[in-house]
Design a protein around this motif. Structure first.
Motif, PDB file in Angstrom:
ATOM      1  N   VAL A   1       0.837  -1.204   0.000  1.00 21.37           N
ATOM      2  CA  VAL A   1       0.000   0.000   0.000  1.00 21.37           C
ATOM      3  C   VAL A   1       0.871   1.252   0.000  1.00 21.37           C
ATOM      4  CG1 VAL A   1      -1.604   1.358   1.391  1.00 21.37           C
ATOM      5  CG2 VAL A   1      -2.002  -1.091   1.070  1.00 21.37           C
ATOM      6  N   GLU A   2       1.876   1.271   0.843  1.00 18.85           N
ATOM      7  CA  GLU A   2       2.758   2.442   0.925  1.00 18.85           C
ATOM      8  C   GLU A   2       3.508   2.660  -0.384  1.00 18.85           C
ATOM      9  OE1 GLU A   2       3.810   2.714   5.679  1.00 18.85           O
ATOM     10  OE2 GLU A   2       5.093   1.486   4.387  1.00 18.85           O
ATOM     11  N   SER A   3       3.876   1.547  -1.033  1.00 13.16           N
ATOM     12  CA  SER A   3       4.577   1.668  -2.309  1.00 13.16           C
ATOM     13  C   SER A   3       3.677   2.280  -3.374  1.00 13.16           C
ATOM     14  CB  SER A   3       5.067   0.285  -2.755  1.00 13.16           C
ATOM     15  OG  SER A   3       5.684   0.348  -4.030  1.00 13.16           O
ATOM     16  N   GLU A   4       2.423   1.869  -3.415  1.00  6.24           N
ATOM     17  CA  GLU A   4       1.481   2.391  -4.405  1.00  6.24           C
ATOM     18  C   GLU A   4       1.032   3.817  -4.075  1.00  6.24           C
ATOM     19  OE1 GLU A   4       0.597   1.067  -7.230  1.00  6.24           O
ATOM     20  OE2 GLU A   4       1.698  -0.817  -6.926  1.00  6.24           O
ATOM     21  N   ALA A   5       0.830   4.128  -2.790  1.00  8.50           N
ATOM     22  CA  ALA A   5       0.310   5.437  -2.402  1.00  8.50           C
ATOM     23  C   ALA A   5       1.364   6.529  -2.449  1.00  8.50           C
ATOM     24  CB  ALA A   5      -0.288   5.361  -0.997  1.00  8.50           C
ATOM     25  N   ARG A   6       2.619   6.158  -2.293  1.00 11.05           N
ATOM     26  CA  ARG A   6       3.735   7.110  -2.371  1.00 11.05           C
ATOM     27  C   ARG A   6       3.521   8.325  -1.455  1.00 11.05           C
ATOM     28  NH1 ARG A   6       5.063   7.088  -8.929  1.00 11.05           N
ATOM     29  NH2 ARG A   6       5.379   4.825  -9.068  1.00 11.05           N
ATOM     30  N   GLY A   7       3.075   8.035  -0.220  1.00 11.75           N
ATOM     31  CA  GLY A   7       2.947   9.102   0.764  1.00 11.75           C
ATOM     32  C   GLY A   7       1.655   9.889   0.706  1.00 11.75           C
ATOM     33  N   ASP A   8       0.747   9.570  -0.226  1.00 10.88           N
ATOM     34  CA  ASP A   8      -0.517  10.295  -0.334  1.00 10.88           C
ATOM     35  C   ASP A   8      -1.421   9.881   0.826  1.00 10.88           C
ATOM     36  OD1 ASP A   8      -3.309  10.828  -1.033  1.00 10.88           O
ATOM     37  OD2 ASP A   8      -2.539  11.398  -3.003  1.00 10.88           O
ATOM     38  N   ALA A   9      -1.720  10.834   1.729  1.00 11.95           N
ATOM     39  CA  ALA A   9      -2.484  10.527   2.931  1.00 11.95           C
ATOM     40  C   ALA A   9      -3.874   9.997   2.605  1.00 11.95           C
ATOM     41  CB  ALA A   9      -2.588  11.764   3.818  1.00 11.95           C
ATOM     42  N   ALA A  10      -4.512  10.549   1.553  1.00 13.66           N
ATOM     43  CA  ALA A  10      -5.853  10.111   1.194  1.00 13.66           C
ATOM     44  C   ALA A  10      -5.842   8.651   0.752  1.00 13.66           C
ATOM     45  CB  ALA A  10      -6.427  10.996   0.103  1.00 13.66           C
TER      46      ALA A  10
END
Length: 212
Positions: free
Chosen positions: A93-102
């Motif tokens: 999840v963190e890899s795909e979201a790249r820091g995007d909080a939403a």
């Protein structure tokens, strides 16, 4: 004048049963032997009845506990596997979201909060609990965690819950630890305090249990 010192409060069920097995044939020997102390027949009969009930209950408990050990090992293994899988999913999840909080929030996993500096020590530890461990001479200790704690200090005494003396027996980083190497049948008291960046918090109220 002499008196008896049986230490009953410090004996676990197995030791109480063993004491009854020692006392009963002495107070009520097989005929033609004469009982050494008169007027004890009714008391010995009652003691025998309570001993038999305790033996039945203790045997059932020990049998169930043996089964629980295997169930606990299975549960812990399954929980470890689930924990590892959570780690894999969180990493993805963190890899795909790249820091995007939403996007991170949409995963359902709680987001890490920003570090907050505190100038106060941790609070007093609450809900300290002692339960019998899986093996003789062990106790499991749990309590409510404190968000300001970096580690915890666990102390133990076998003498007095107020005056001690207290000895540090563990310094866990989680709100669970196992106390080992204890003497079966002995009553122990424990207390815990949290230690944070600004020093230790207050000691918990003591918890007590007879070691299995």
């Amino acid at each position: 004048m002499s008196s008896i010192s049986a230490g009953l409060s410090r004996k676990n069920p197995s030791l109480l049963i063993a004491l009854a097995d020692l006392v009963i044939p002495k107070l009520a020997p097989t005929a033609p032997a004469t009982p050494p102390i008169p007027n004890m027949a009714t008391k010995v009969t009652a003691l025998t009845t309570k001993r038999d009930a305790a033996k039945t209950a203790n045997d059932a408990y020990e049998s169930a506990r043996a089964g629980l050990v295997a169930l606990k090992a299975t549960r812990d293994s399954a929980a470890d596997a689930l924990r590892d899988e959570h780690t894999v999913v969180i990493s993805a999840v963190e890899s795909e979201a790249r820091g995007d909080a939403a996007l991170l929030g949409a995963s359902g996993y709680p987001l890490a909060s920003a570090a907050v500096q505190s100038s106060t020590p941790p609070a007093q530890i609450l809900n300290l609990s002692l339960t019998a461990g899986d093996a003789a001479g062990t106790l499991d200790l749990t309590f409510d965690p404190d968000g300001l704690a970096k580690t915890y200090e666990v102390q133990i005494t076998t003498t007095h819950p107020i005056d001690g003396p207290w000895t540090t027996s563990a310094q866990p980083t989680t709100s669970y630890t196992k106390l080992t190497g204890l003497t079966s049948g002995q009553r122990v008291w424990t207390r815990v305090r949290a230690i944070g960046s600004n020093g230790p918090g207050a000691w918990s109220d003591p918890a007590t249990k007879i070691v299995p």
